[in-house]
Design a protein around this motif. Structure first.
Motif, PDB file in Angstrom:
ATOM      1  N   MET A 247       0.855  -1.175   0.000  1.00 31.52           N
ATOM      2  CA  MET A 247       0.000   0.000   0.000  1.00 31.52           C
ATOM      3  C   MET A 247       0.903   1.241   0.000  1.00 31.52           C
ATOM      4  O   MET A 247       1.834   1.336   0.795  1.00 31.52           O
ATOM      5  N   PRO A 248       0.631   2.235  -0.865  1.00 28.20           N
ATOM      6  CA  PRO A 248       1.474   3.429  -0.918  1.00 28.20           C
ATOM      7  C   PRO A 248       1.324   4.276   0.342  1.00 28.20           C
ATOM      8  O   PRO A 248       0.270   4.311   0.968  1.00 28.20           O
ATOM      9  N   LYS A 249       2.409   4.951   0.697  1.00 28.02           N
ATOM     10  CA  LYS A 249       2.401   5.820   1.870  1.00 28.02           C
ATOM     11  C   LYS A 249       1.567   7.071   1.571  1.00 28.02           C
ATOM     12  O   LYS A 249       1.646   7.629   0.491  1.00 28.02           O
ATOM     13  N   GLU A 250       0.744   7.492   2.558  1.00 25.12           N
ATOM     14  CA  GLU A 250      -0.117   8.660   2.364  1.00 25.12           C
ATOM     15  C   GLU A 250       0.685   9.952   2.449  1.00 25.12           C
ATOM     16  O   GLU A 250       1.679  10.050   3.179  1.00 25.12           O
ATOM     17  N   GLU A 251       0.238  10.937   1.712  1.00 25.11           N
ATOM     18  CA  GLU A 251       0.859  12.251   1.722  1.00 25.11           C
ATOM     19  C   GLU A 251       0.654  12.900   3.100  1.00 25.11           C
ATOM     20  O   GLU A 251      -0.368  12.662   3.744  1.00 25.11           O
ATOM     21  N   PRO A 252       1.596  13.747   3.550  1.00 28.91           N
ATOM     22  CA  PRO A 252       1.460  14.403   4.863  1.00 28.91           C
ATOM     23  C   PRO A 252       0.165  15.205   5.001  1.00 28.91           C
ATOM     24  O   PRO A 252      -0.439  15.209   6.063  1.00 28.91           O
ATOM     25  N   LEU A 253      -0.283  15.852   3.922  1.00 29.06           N
ATOM     26  CA  LEU A 253      -1.519  16.623   3.994  1.00 29.06           C
ATOM     27  C   LEU A 253      -2.716  15.714   4.261  1.00 29.06           C
ATOM     28  O   LEU A 253      -3.583  16.033   5.076  1.00 29.06           O
ATOM     29  N   VAL A 254      -2.749  14.573   3.610  1.00 25.68           N
ATOM     30  CA  VAL A 254      -3.847  13.618   3.809  1.00 25.68           C
ATOM     31  C   VAL A 254      -3.849  13.119   5.253  1.00 25.68           C
ATOM     32  O   VAL A 254      -4.905  13.027   5.889  1.00 25.68           O
ATOM     33  N   VAL A 255      -2.683  12.833   5.784  1.00 21.21           N
ATOM     34  CA  VAL A 255      -2.575  12.367   7.169  1.00 21.21           C
ATOM     35  C   VAL A 255      -3.090  13.436   8.124  1.00 21.21           C
ATOM     36  O   VAL A 255      -3.860  13.149   9.046  1.00 21.21           O
ATOM     37  N   ARG A 256      -2.691  14.705   7.894  1.00 26.88           N
ATOM     38  CA  ARG A 256      -3.150  15.802   8.754  1.00 26.88           C
ATOM     39  C   ARG A 256      -4.657  15.999   8.647  1.00 26.88           C
ATOM     40  O   ARG A 256      -5.340  16.243   9.642  1.00 26.88           O
ATOM     41  N   LEU A 257      -5.199  15.911   7.432  1.00 29.31           N
ATOM     42  CA  LEU A 257      -6.644  16.078   7.250  1.00 29.31           C
ATOM     43  C   LEU A 257      -7.423  14.971   7.945  1.00 29.31           C
ATOM     44  O   LEU A 257      -8.446  15.224   8.580  1.00 29.31           O
ATOM     45  N   LYS A 258      -6.941  13.746   7.830  1.00 27.85           N
ATOM     46  CA  LYS A 258      -7.609  12.627   8.511  1.00 27.85           C
ATOM     47  C   LYS A 258      -7.574  12.821  10.024  1.00 27.85           C
ATOM     48  O   LYS A 258      -8.557  12.561  10.715  1.00 27.85           O
ATOM     49  N   ALA A 259      -6.444  13.277  10.539  1.00 25.21           N
ATOM     50  CA  ALA A 259      -6.330  13.519  11.979  1.00 25.21           C
ATOM     51  C   ALA A 259      -7.289  14.616  12.415  1.00 25.21           C
ATOM     52  O   ALA A 259      -7.947  14.510  13.458  1.00 25.21           O
ATOM     53  N   ARG A 260      -7.391  15.681  11.633  1.00 21.13           N
ATOM     54  CA  ARG A 260      -8.305  16.781  11.963  1.00 21.13           C
ATOM     55  C   ARG A 260      -9.757  16.322  11.927  1.00 21.13           C
ATOM     56  O   ARG A 260     -10.556  16.690  12.790  1.00 21.13           O
ATOM     57  N   MET A 261     -10.109  15.518  10.940  1.00 22.90           N
ATOM     58  CA  MET A 261     -11.481  14.992  10.862  1.00 22.90           C
ATOM     59  C   MET A 261     -11.791  14.130  12.083  1.00 22.90           C
ATOM     60  O   MET A 261     -12.887  14.202  12.639  1.00 22.90           O
ATOM     61  N   GLN A 262     -10.827  13.324  12.508  1.00 29.34           N
ATOM     62  CA  GLN A 262     -11.034  12.488  13.689  1.00 29.34           C
ATOM     63  C   GLN A 262     -11.219  13.360  14.929  1.00 29.34           C
ATOM     64  O   GLN A 262     -12.085  13.087  15.757  1.00 29.34           O
ATOM     65  N   GLU A 263     -10.426  14.431  15.059  1.00 28.23           N
ATOM     66  CA  GLU A 263     -10.586  15.362  16.175  1.00 28.23           C
ATOM     67  C   GLU A 263     -11.980  15.965  16.189  1.00 28.23           C
ATOM     68  O   GLU A 263     -12.610  16.079  17.242  1.00 28.23           O
ATOM     69  N   MET A 264     -12.460  16.366  15.008  1.00 33.35           N
ATOM     70  CA  MET A 264     -13.781  16.976  14.911  1.00 33.35           C
ATOM     71  C   MET A 264     -14.868  15.985  15.309  1.00 33.35           C
ATOM     72  O   MET A 264     -15.815  16.335  16.008  1.00 33.35           O
ATOM     73  N   LYS A 265     -14.733  14.736  14.878  1.00 37.13           N
ATOM     74  CA  LYS A 265     -15.714  13.710  15.245  1.00 37.13           C
ATOM     75  C   LYS A 265     -15.714  13.484  16.748  1.00 37.13           C
ATOM     76  O   LYS A 265     -16.773  13.370  17.373  1.00 37.13           O
ATOM     77  N   GLU A 266     -14.521  13.410  17.347  1.00 37.78           N
ATOM     78  CA  GLU A 266     -14.430  13.200  18.790  1.00 37.78           C
ATOM     79  C   GLU A 266     -15.012  14.379  19.556  1.00 37.78           C
ATOM     80  O   GLU A 266     -15.692  14.203  20.557  1.00 37.78           O
ATOM     81  N   LYS A 267     -14.774  15.598  19.066  1.00 34.64           N
ATOM     82  CA  LYS A 267     -15.314  16.789  19.706  1.00 34.64           C
ATOM     83  C   LYS A 267     -16.833  16.789  19.636  1.00 34.64           C
ATOM     84  O   LYS A 267     -17.516  17.110  20.604  1.00 34.64           O
ATOM     85  N   GLU A 268     -17.377  16.395  18.489  1.00 38.32           N
ATOM     86  CA  GLU A 268     -18.832  16.340  18.354  1.00 38.32           C
ATOM     87  C   GLU A 268     -19.411  15.284  19.286  1.00 38.32           C
ATOM     88  O   GLU A 268     -20.424  15.517  19.938  1.00 38.32           O
ATOM     89  N   LEU A 269     -18.767  14.129  19.379  1.00 41.36           N
ATOM     90  CA  LEU A 269     -19.258  13.084  20.289  1.00 41.36           C
ATOM     91  C   LEU A 269     -19.234  13.562  21.727  1.00 41.36           C
ATOM     92  O   LEU A 269     -20.125  13.247  22.511  1.00 41.36           O
ATOM     93  N   LYS A 270     -18.210  14.344  22.092  1.00 42.91           N
ATOM     94  CA  LYS A 270     -18.134  14.886  23.438  1.00 42.91           C
ATOM     95  C   LYS A 270     -19.323  15.797  23.710  1.00 42.91           C
ATOM     96  O   LYS A 270     -19.944  15.734  24.758  1.00 42.91           O
ATOM     97  N   TYR A 271     -19.676  16.637  22.728  1.00 46.73           N
ATOM     98  CA  TYR A 271     -20.825  17.531  22.894  1.00 46.73           C
ATOM     99  C   TYR A 271     -22.140  16.758  22.881  1.00 46.73           C
ATOM    100  O   TYR A 271     -23.082  17.118  23.556  1.00 46.73           O
ATOM    101  N   LEU A 272     -22.192  15.685  22.098  1.00 45.38           N
ATOM    102  CA  LEU A 272     -23.426  14.901  22.020  1.00 45.38           C
ATOM    103  C   LEU A 272     -23.721  14.221  23.343  1.00 45.38           C
ATOM    104  O   LEU A 272     -24.867  14.107  23.737  1.00 45.38           O
TER     105      LEU A 272
END
Length: 82
Positions: free
Chosen positions: A1-26
């Motif tokens: 499997m090819p290694k992901e670009e740094p931007l993709v890794v950062r975006l995935k991490a940010r999306m996960q943070e946003m999901k966790e933050k929303e779950l905390k508020y929920l």
């Protein structure tokens, strides 16, 4: 499997943070939580017209031209004080 670009890794991490933050508020899983559905940081304070969704903070509502849930055109905004 090819290694992901740094931007993709950062975006995935940010999306996960946003999901966790929303779950905390929920907390109990309430789908109508009062956290902005765009920034996931500020409380919702605006009722969008004509769809009447209560889903954005003031700054995000002023930046949007369509509702984030239904994609209908925003004709006006009612700023609510909770």
């Amino acid at each position: 499997m090819p290694k992901e670009e740094p931007l993709v890794v950062r975006l995935k991490a940010r999306m996960q943070e946003m999901k966790e933050k929303e779950l905390k508020y929920l907390g109990n899983g309430d789908a109508n939580s009062h956290v902005c559905k765009v920034c996931f940081e500020s409380p919702t304070t605006v009722i969008l017209l004509s769809c009447r969704h209560f889903c954005l903070c003031k700054s995000c509502s002023l930046a949007c031209f369509e509702g984030p849930i239904c994609r209908t055109s925003i004709t006006d905004r009612i700023f609510a004080f909770t």
